[in-house]
Design a protein around this motif. Structure first.
Motif, mmCIF file in Angstrom:
data_model
loop_
_atom_site.group_PDB
_atom_site.id
_atom_site.type_symbol
_atom_site.label_atom_id
_atom_site.label_comp_id
_atom_site.label_asym_id
_atom_site.label_seq_id
_atom_site.Cartn_x
_atom_site.Cartn_y
_atom_site.Cartn_z
ATOM 1 N N ASN A 7 10.068 -4.080 -3.027
ATOM 2 C CA ASN A 7 10.974 -5.207 -3.256
ATOM 3 C C ASN A 7 11.220 -5.976 -1.953
ATOM 4 O O ASN A 7 11.363 -7.198 -1.951
ATOM 5 N N TYR A 8 11.284 -5.230 -0.839
ATOM 6 C CA TYR A 8 11.471 -5.881 0.458
ATOM 7 C C TYR A 8 10.332 -6.862 0.728
ATOM 8 O O TYR A 8 10.558 -8.012 1.151
ATOM 9 N N LEU A 9 9.095 -6.429 0.471
ATOM 10 C CA LEU A 9 7.951 -7.310 0.690
ATOM 11 C C LEU A 9 7.969 -8.485 -0.276
ATOM 12 O O LEU A 9 7.585 -9.605 0.087
ATOM 13 N N ALA A 10 8.410 -8.245 -1.494
ATOM 14 C CA ALA A 10 8.518 -9.340 -2.458
ATOM 15 C C ALA A 10 9.531 -10.383 -1.977
ATOM 16 O O ALA A 10 9.310 -11.592 -2.107
ATOM 17 N N ASN A 11 10.644 -9.928 -1.408
ATOM 18 C CA ASN A 11 11.631 -10.862 -0.862
ATOM 19 C C ASN A 11 11.076 -11.613 0.345
ATOM 20 O O ASN A 11 11.362 -12.804 0.534
ATOM 21 N N LEU A 12 10.292 -10.904 1.166
ATOM 22 C CA LEU A 12 9.677 -11.558 2.316
ATOM 23 C C LEU A 12 8.702 -12.638 1.857
ATOM 24 O O LEU A 12 8.645 -13.732 2.430
ATOM 25 N N ASN A 13 7.978 -12.346 0.808
ATOM 26 C CA ASN A 13 7.013 -13.301 0.277
ATOM 27 C C ASN A 13 7.697 -14.495 -0.376
ATOM 28 O O ASN A 13 7.102 -15.567 -0.514
ATOM 29 N N ALA A 14 8.969 -14.313 -0.783
ATOM 30 C CA ALA A 14 9.704 -15.367 -1.479
ATOM 31 C C ALA A 14 10.497 -16.264 -0.541
ATOM 32 O O ALA A 14 11.240 -17.132 -1.008
ATOM 33 N N ILE A 15 10.353 -16.073 0.761
ATOM 34 C CA ILE A 15 11.117 -16.894 1.712
ATOM 35 C C ILE A 15 10.865 -18.389 1.512
ATOM 36 O O ILE A 15 11.810 -19.187 1.550
ATOM 37 N N PRO A 16 9.630 -18.849 1.280
ATOM 38 C CA PRO A 16 9.447 -20.288 1.043
ATOM 39 C C PRO A 16 10.240 -20.796 -0.155
ATOM 40 O O PRO A 16 10.691 -21.946 -0.156
ATOM 41 N N TYR A 45 0.870 -1.187 0.000
ATOM 42 C CA TYR A 45 0.000 0.000 0.000
ATOM 43 C C TYR A 45 0.899 1.226 0.000
ATOM 44 O O TYR A 45 1.737 1.408 0.880
ATOM 45 N N SER A 46 0.736 2.080 -0.996
ATOM 46 C CA SER A 46 1.642 3.213 -1.205
ATOM 47 C C SER A 46 1.575 4.215 -0.053
ATOM 48 O O SER A 46 0.492 4.555 0.450
ATOM 49 N N ILE A 47 2.747 4.696 0.341
ATOM 50 C CA ILE A 47 2.793 5.732 1.383
ATOM 51 C C ILE A 47 2.240 7.042 0.869
ATOM 52 O O ILE A 47 1.897 7.925 1.654
ATOM 53 N N LEU A 65 9.612 9.999 -4.283
ATOM 54 C CA LEU A 65 9.153 8.975 -3.338
ATOM 55 C C LEU A 65 9.150 7.575 -3.963
ATOM 56 O O LEU A 65 9.263 6.571 -3.250
ATOM 57 N N LEU A 66 9.022 7.525 -5.282
ATOM 58 C CA LEU A 66 8.958 6.231 -5.964
ATOM 59 C C LEU A 66 10.237 5.416 -5.734
ATOM 60 O O LEU A 66 10.196 4.184 -5.687
ATOM 61 N N ILE A 67 11.363 6.090 -5.598
ATOM 62 C CA ILE A 67 12.625 5.372 -5.346
ATOM 63 C C ILE A 67 12.521 4.592 -4.033
ATOM 64 O O ILE A 67 12.873 3.413 -3.964
ATOM 65 N N PHE A 68 12.019 5.260 -2.981
ATOM 66 C CA PHE A 68 11.877 4.602 -1.687
ATOM 67 C C PHE A 68 10.790 3.523 -1.740
ATOM 68 O O PHE A 68 10.932 2.446 -1.140
ATOM 69 N N GLU A 69 9.724 3.806 -2.452
ATOM 70 C CA GLU A 69 8.622 2.846 -2.522
ATOM 71 C C GLU A 69 9.052 1.564 -3.238
ATOM 72 O O GLU A 69 8.644 0.460 -2.859
ATOM 73 N N GLN A 70 9.857 1.703 -4.272
ATOM 74 C CA GLN A 70 10.311 0.521 -4.995
ATOM 75 C C GLN A 70 11.157 -0.374 -4.081
ATOM 76 O O GLN A 70 11.049 -1.594 -4.102
ATOM 77 N N ILE A 71 11.994 0.272 -3.266
ATOM 78 C CA ILE A 71 12.824 -0.505 -2.327
ATOM 79 C C ILE A 71 11.939 -1.244 -1.324
ATOM 80 O O ILE A 71 12.159 -2.429 -1.028
ATOM 81 N N MET A 72 10.924 -0.559 -0.797
ATOM 82 C CA MET A 72 10.051 -1.195 0.187
ATOM 83 C C MET A 72 9.190 -2.284 -0.452
ATOM 84 O O MET A 72 8.956 -3.330 0.157
#
Length: 833
Positions: A413-422, A368-370, A404-411
């Motif tokens: 991607n963070y969630l995408a990595n969290l979702n990829a833990i399995p 959800y976008s800041i 802000l898009l630069i920071f949002e892309q990083i965040m």
């Protein structure tokens, strides 16, 4: 006055990852780096507003990362334990049968028809090959009423079980039934009148028969856990899926049987009030106190009456003898026996012992976008900027959105990595990146199309690929999963002896090998001392020993099971010859027309050039490789030089030569000895390049499929039904059979020809071989391995038959011993050919 008791309030900013702490740290950094430019850090400052939104978003990321591991690993269907290489306690904790007690437990669990069994080591006497260390005999105790045909079936079942579960350098010399010493039960028992006398008498005989025979009880797992045993204790030793066998009950056998123990067995029968007299009788002699248990190979047995006159247990109710019928008594005893043996063959439910973690699936990748959290006056939220707003206001809003898009892309991607833990912590071979990303959409950020590229997925993947050392990172994650089971898999053999792959392919193979290791980590750890199943079909997976499989994986061999190592070449219609032999056979042929380096034509560098790599070749199957190679002379003649097999895996040894007098291209090979010889002629340069690359990949394939090992247990070569093998000029000696193995490697491949790799291979075998077993090494050339495998396959075919045909098996065993003796004399054990 004492202070009142109270719970101290926890301040929100005490946690370093709280919103207040993140906000405070952010302002401190801003003051540190831009204090001279910013003079106001109050709430109305837009920079502080942006900082607060980012700090708030980071707390959400931290919150999601703090979910239980079970939730992080859960998908829609829960946790896929096999995919995550997470194995159940009943698979990880138990070991394979190792001690005599372990074997008894495992056999009693596997063969429900047994009352008891004993595994006895056979001691060596006077050099008798039937009494060498490592040989055992099994004694079986069965129900006395079991028919002879069924007894033979049980005996074969036990023999087959032992063949599948024996350890290295152990074998079964004999299996038989224990001698039964029969006793009769004599008693006067007072009972109530509510039960049928046949039911009471049947239970008395059944309970006493089980007690006298020493029948082993299978205990309930759940009850054992309720009594305080941990999972480690419950699953200690071999896994017995039909119930828990107690060590003290199996090891508590004594030299005499106390008759008094039968009182408890009778008193627990429903309806029994009092036992007036009780003794055992044999051959007219009464035993009131105890009876001798006999020798190690004999067992006590309670004779069950088959006729009315044989019943010597008298039931008394209200002062009179209760009459019984022999038919009803026998039917009831058969029912009790059937129920008893059926319960011994029923696997117990393990789900009550432990509950595997069950995570709650979460949508960690929902972003959800800041920008939606900013005040509407900023014009970057879902409402945007009014159309009537001035152009400079719209431009500033768009500029802020881009910033802000630069920071949002990083965040994101963070969630995408969290979702990829399995996927990260899995044994999926199809995973090709360790970093994940999320391509944002207009639904998440209003007006994103004006700022985002048309192909965000490709661009983000390309950016991350520059930082993603996928194989190194994936390898470390797999190392973590291996460490959960106390295993490590460094793969030094592939890294330091890389003959067949480019650097990227090596890393790919290492990852694949670790995944294969994790898939079999239960078997590889538990069965590292397991012997091959000599009763299995020839060259089958079941015939491979645990040591052979483990060493094959550690050395990166393509063949880690029992199979022919010469078949890889023979299946391609090729034979391998030592280069000296090859030269002698091909002298005068066009194939060995060496090119002289000082000729005018060869000096013309424009006519002689190195062959470049053709990457498409490595994806082609062997059949298509042969098509591109065409009529290359080594394949056309079906005879391959071992020098070409080993050195032809390097593309820089291939050159194309275009003679001035001819239009075709000649494919040449430069050996390590700086000799050139012709491999074939091709009509154009492109055909020659394809042929050279395909030949190289074919040779890499042939090297790989020829690598493996054979493991031969000397104890299995002992002669049957005779004192020694006929036809042997020299006896193998008393130390040849016990606790010795011969490990045979191919000597003709590129890796196995390297003396340093041979040292590594032998060291790997030594490190993984049980300490009481001595390994001897043989490095065989192609023809020696062909000779060995021809004998070995015939020997295995006869060995798997039961009963063994001694007349046919002994000569083959003698031939294998002679083969090993001859190779030992020729070059010494472990020496290079």
């Amino acid at each position: 006055m004492s202070e009142g008791l109270f719970i101290k309030r926890q301040r929100a900013d005490e946690r370093t990852d709280s919103f207040a702490s993140l906000r405070r740290e952010g302002i401190e950094l801003a003051q540190q780096f831009s204090g001279e430019l910013w003079t106001d850090y109050n709430l109305h400052d837009p920079g502080v507003t942006i900082l607060e939104q980012l700090a708030y978003a980071i707390t959400e990321l931290i919150y999601r990362a703090d979910f239980p591991v079970a939730d992080l690993l859960s998908g829609e269907d829960g946790i896929d334990y096999a995919r995550q290489a997470l194995y159940a306690p009943e698979l990880i904790f138990p070991c394979r049968p190792t001690t005599l007690l372990d074997y008894r437990k495992a056999i009693l669990n596997a063969v429900s028809e047994l009352d008891n069994c004993w595994l006895l080591p056979i001691r060596q006497t006077d050099g008798d090959v039937d009494h060498i260390p490592g040989l055992y005999k099994i004694l079986l105790k069965l129900d006395q009423d079991m028919p002879e045909a069924q007894r033979a079936t049980v005996l074969n079942k036990v023999r087959r079980w032992y063949q599948r579960h024996r350890n290295l350098c152990e074998d079964l010399a004999e299996i038989s039934f224990a001698k039964e010493v029969d006793y009769e039960l004599c008693a006067r028992v007072e009972v109530g009148s509510a039960q049928r006398p046949e039911d009471v008498l049947a239970e008395i005989y059944f309970n006493c028969a089980r007690r006298i025979a020493g029948s082993v009880a299978l205990h309930d797992y759940a009850q054992a856990q309720a009594e305080g045993l941990s999972l480690e204790e419950i699953f200690s030793g071999p896994f017995t899926n039909n119930g828990l066998l107690m060590d003290d009950e199996l090891a508590g056998e004594c030299e005499e049987f106390l008759v008094s123990t039968l009182y408890a067995a009778i008193n627990k029968v429903e309806g029994v009030d009092h036992i007036s007299t009780l003794h055992l009788e044999r051959d007219g002699v009464a035993h009131y106190d105890s009876v001798a248990c006999g020798s190690q190979e004999s067992t006590l047995n309670l004779r069950i009456p088959q006729r009315l006159s044989e019943i010597k247990v008298v039931l008394i109710a209200n002062g009179r003898i209760m009459p019984v019928t022999i038919e009803a008594l026998k039917v009831r005893i058969d029912e009790l026996n059937f129920r008893y043996y059926s319960s011994r063959s029923s696997p117990q439910e393990l789900s009550t012992l432990y509950t595997p973690p069950k995570g709650n699936p979460q949508q960690f990748a929902d972003y959800y976008s800041i920008q939606n959290q900013f005040p509407v006056s900023y014009g970057i939220g879902s409402y945007g900027i009014p159309e009537s707003a001035p152009a400079d206001i719209k431009a500033r809003a768009k500029q802020l959105k881009a910033y802000l898009l630069i920071f949002e892309q990083i965040m994101a991607n963070y969630l995408a990595n969290l979702n990829a833990i399995p996927s990260l912590f899995s044994i999926d071979k199809e995973q090709h990146s360790s970093y994940s990303f999320m391509a944002l959409s207009d639904q998440q950020i209003n007006g994103l199309k004006e700022l985002y590229p048309d192909n965000p997925g490709e661009i983000l993947a390309g950016i991350l690929a520059d930082f993603d050392d996928h194989h190194e990172r994936r390898s470390r994650l797999l190392d973590y999963l291996l460490a959960l089971y106390g295993e490590s898999f460094a793969q030094h053999s592939l890294r330091h002896f890389n003959y067949y792959f480019n650097p990227q392919e090596v890393e790919e193979r290492i990852v694949e090998n670790k995944i294969d290791y994790l898939k079999s980590v239960v078997d590889l750890g538990r069965d590292r001392a397991a012997a091959g199943d000599c009763g299995a079909d020839t060259w089958s997976e079941r015939a491979v020993s645990g040591l052979q499989r483990r060493v094959g994986l550690l050395l990166g061999f393509q063949q880690s099971s029992t199979c022919s190592l010469v078949a890889g070449l023979l299946n391609e219609g090729l034979k391998l010859a030592r280069h000296q032999t090859y030269e002698h056979l091909k002298t005068g042929s066009h194939e060995l027309e060496f090119i002289e380096l000082d000729t005018t034509e060869i000096a013309d560098k424009e006519r002689l050039f190195n062959v470049p790599l053709w990457e498409a070749a490595k994806a082609l199957p062997v059949e298509e490789l042969r098509e591109h190679i065409g009529d290359a002379i080594p394949l056309k003649s079906n005879l391959l030089s071992d020098r070409l097999l080993r050195q032809g895996i390097y593309i820089d040894r291939y050159q194309l030569f275009n003679q001035a007098s001819r239009r075709d291209y000649q494919l040449c090979f430069q050996s390590a000895e700086n000799q050139y010889w012709t491999l074939g002629c091709y009509p154009d340069k492109e055909s020659g390049i394809r042929a050279a690359n395909c030949l190289r990949h074919l040779l890499v394939h042939l090297n790989s499929v020829c690598e493996g090992l054979h493991l031969l247990e000397h104890i299995l070569l002992r002669p049957f039904d005779c004192a020694s093998h006929g036809g042997l000029r020299q006896s193998p000696g008393d130390d040849f059979y016990p606790f010795r193995i011969s490990v045979l490697f191919p000597a003709w491949t590129a890796r196995c020809h390297d003396p340093q790799f041979r040292l590594l291979a032998e060291e790997t075998v030594h490190l993984n071989t049980p300490s009481h077993i001595h390994a001897e090494f043989y490095w065989l050339d192609f023809h020696e391995m062909y000779e060995f495998e021809s004998l070995y396959e015939k020997w295995l075919s006869l060995k798997c038959k039961s009963p063994a045909d001694a007349a046919a098996l002994n000569p083959l065993s003698g031939s294998l011993i002679k083969f090993l003796q001859d190779k030992r004399k020729m070059r010494g054990v472990g020496a290079s050919p």
